[in-house]
Design an enzyme around this catalytic site. Structure first.
Site, short mmCIF file in Angstrom:
data_model
loop_
_atom_site.label_atom_id
_atom_site.label_comp_id
_atom_site.label_asym_id
_atom_site.label_seq_id
_atom_site.Cartn_x
_atom_site.Cartn_y
_atom_site.Cartn_z
N GLY A 86 27.66 20.12 -25.15
CA GLY A 86 27.82 20.05 -26.60
C GLY A 86 26.53 20.40 -27.32
O GLY A 86 25.74 21.19 -26.81
N LEU A 87 26.33 19.79 -28.48
CA LEU A 87 25.16 20.05 -29.31
C LEU A 87 25.01 21.53 -29.61
O LEU A 87 23.92 22.09 -29.52
CB LEU A 87 23.88 19.53 -28.64
CG LEU A 87 23.70 18.02 -28.59
CD1 LEU A 87 22.37 17.66 -27.97
CD2 LEU A 87 23.81 17.41 -29.98
N CYS A 88 26.12 22.18 -29.90
CA CYS A 88 26.01 23.58 -30.28
C CYS A 88 26.83 23.83 -31.55
O CYS A 88 27.57 24.79 -31.65
CB CYS A 88 26.45 24.49 -29.14
SG CYS A 88 28.01 24.04 -28.41
N GLY A 89 26.69 22.91 -32.49
CA GLY A 89 27.35 23.08 -33.77
C GLY A 89 28.86 23.09 -33.64
O GLY A 89 29.42 22.41 -32.78
#
Lengths: 290, 141
Positions: A86-89
């Site tokens: 994750g952590l990709c907008g």
């Protein structure tokens, strides 16, 4: 006074978060460049195969491969390429938002759906959905996937197509437009659209290859490799998109942290000033009382 | 013009080679093929094995392909390799190990090993070794 120490601790914690997001941003930027060059590197293979298949399709018009024949759609296979982490907008969320109406549409039409998630996020998301069957999946491919890791997964879908279980295969992934833009894309892979013959018109029917062992099996092999390379390209492109999206998301996070720190600093300074003023007033009024 | 042709070796992951060459030897399903410039157009499936390339200066280069397609046109030869590796990159110990594993798997058929797969693994490992040995002969001479 609202605890100057508390505010200081808070500033510290935001600062350390900012350091992390800053580092992630830089890592994503460098990984994105690698992924972009890998994207470039995969192109010649697919282009070459496309040219050869184009020639073959014209030289052998009587041979109709099942990959090239349109048939009535009763069951569709979706190969959904997502990121592992994750952590990709909104990268994966945008993709699902594009995919869901499509799946609902299939449902309404009474068309069955098989999915084949590639990447962890897609596997998690599609597992929660009803009405669909997960035929195969591939996760944790890492930043530099090898086509060998994908072949098995793709083969499951291709075999289902060959046996007539699936009538269409759609590839779902994020197309890398540029660093700021990643386009969620649905692309029909099978049946393949008609190929253009790259050879000039006057030459077109003048010659043909010598085939070893025979045209049909050569075309079989080529088509399979072509589809595999399409999926591989999608995976590589999705990785580039993922890194670009992560870079942008982390940049935004770092900027947010910066403004949060500024605000907190202001509150802290005010609190400190208030404390000093109170103390002074106390001393002055104490001195006056004596 | 010089008596050469253009050879491209591309795998799905990257382009490996793209230069003018004099002579190419590749192992197709029906046997070894030696290709000189102005060969008739031909399309063949490749077996796992080495591809030998002679450069205009007479220097030779080796590649290992684990299968793929070969396309020949009079002045352009294209190898669509499944995974092409420069012969230098093959770790011999690794190849030996893979071969040993494959042979073991074939011998031990009672275990739940896919016989066909083991056999292809063996062929691939043997081909890698062949590529290495010819490379070494070349260096030794």
């Amino acid at each position: 006074m609202s605890g100057a120490k508390e505010i200081r601790t808070k500033i510290k914690s935001v600062q350390s978060t900012q350091k992390i997001t800053g580092a992630m941003e830089m890592v994503a930027a460098s990984k994105m460049r690698t992924a972009q060059s890998r994207m470039e590197a995969t192109r010649p293979y697919a282009e070459k195969i496309r040219a050869v298949i184009g020639h073959l399709a014209h030289a052998q018009p009587e041979y109709r491969h099942s990959f090239l024949v349109e048939r009535e759609v009763k069951r569709v296979g979706y190969i959904v390429v997502t990121s592992d982490r994750g952590l990709c907008g909104g990268l994966n969320a945008n993709l699902f938002r594009k995919l869901l109406p499509e799946l609902q549409h299939c449902d309404q039409q009474g068309v069955g759906v098989d999915v084949c998630p590639i990447g962890n996020k897609g596997a998690q998301f599609l597992n929660r959905l009803s009405n669909i069957r997960i035929a195969a999946q591939a996760t944790h491919l890492g930043d530099s996937p090898h086509i060998a890791d994908l072949i098995g997964t793709i083969k499951v879908m291709l075999d289902a197509y060959r046996e007539g279980e699936l009538d269409q295969i759609v590839l779902v992934y994020n197309r890398f437009v540029n660093t700021m833009t990643q386009q969620p894309t649905l692309e029909k892979v099978l049946p393949l659209p008609a190929f253009e013959d790259p050879v000039l018109d006057e030459q077109r029917y003048g010659w043909d290859y010598i085939y070893e062992p025979d045209p049909a099996s050569v075309l079989d092999d080529l088509l399979q490799r072509y589809v595999e390379s399409l999926v591989y390209q999608a995976v590589v492109e999705n990785i580039a998109s993922e890194q670009a999206a992560r870079m942008v998301a982390m940049k935004a996070a770092s900027d947010n942290a910066e403004s949060l720190i500024d605000e907190l600093q202001l509150v802290y300074n005010k609190a400190r000033q208030a404390a000093i003023t109170t103390e002074l007033t106390e001393i002055v009024s104490g001195a006056a009382a004596v | 013009m010089a008596n050469t042709m253009h050879l491209d070796i591309v795998s799905a992951e990257e382009a490996l080679f793209g230069e003018e060459v004099e002579f190419v030897v590749a192992r197709a399903t029906e046997g070894e093929l030696g290709i000189m410039p102005r060969h008739a157009p031909l399309m063949a499936k490749l077996q796992p094995g080495e591809v030998r390339v002679r450069m205009p200066g007479g220097e030779e280069q080796f590649f290992y392909v684990s299968g793929g397609m070969l396309e020949i046109q009079p002045h352009v030869v294209t190898i669509l390799a499944d995974t092409a590796v420069r012969a230098h990159d093959i770790d011999e110990a690794q190849a030996q190990e893979a071969k040993r594993r494959a042979e073991e798997a074939i011998r031990d058929r009672s275990s739940e090993v896919d016989y066909a797969r083991a056999q292809t693994e063996l062929a691939a490992a043997a081909a890698q070794l062949r590529a290495l040995q010819s490379l070494r002969r070349k260096r030794g001479s």
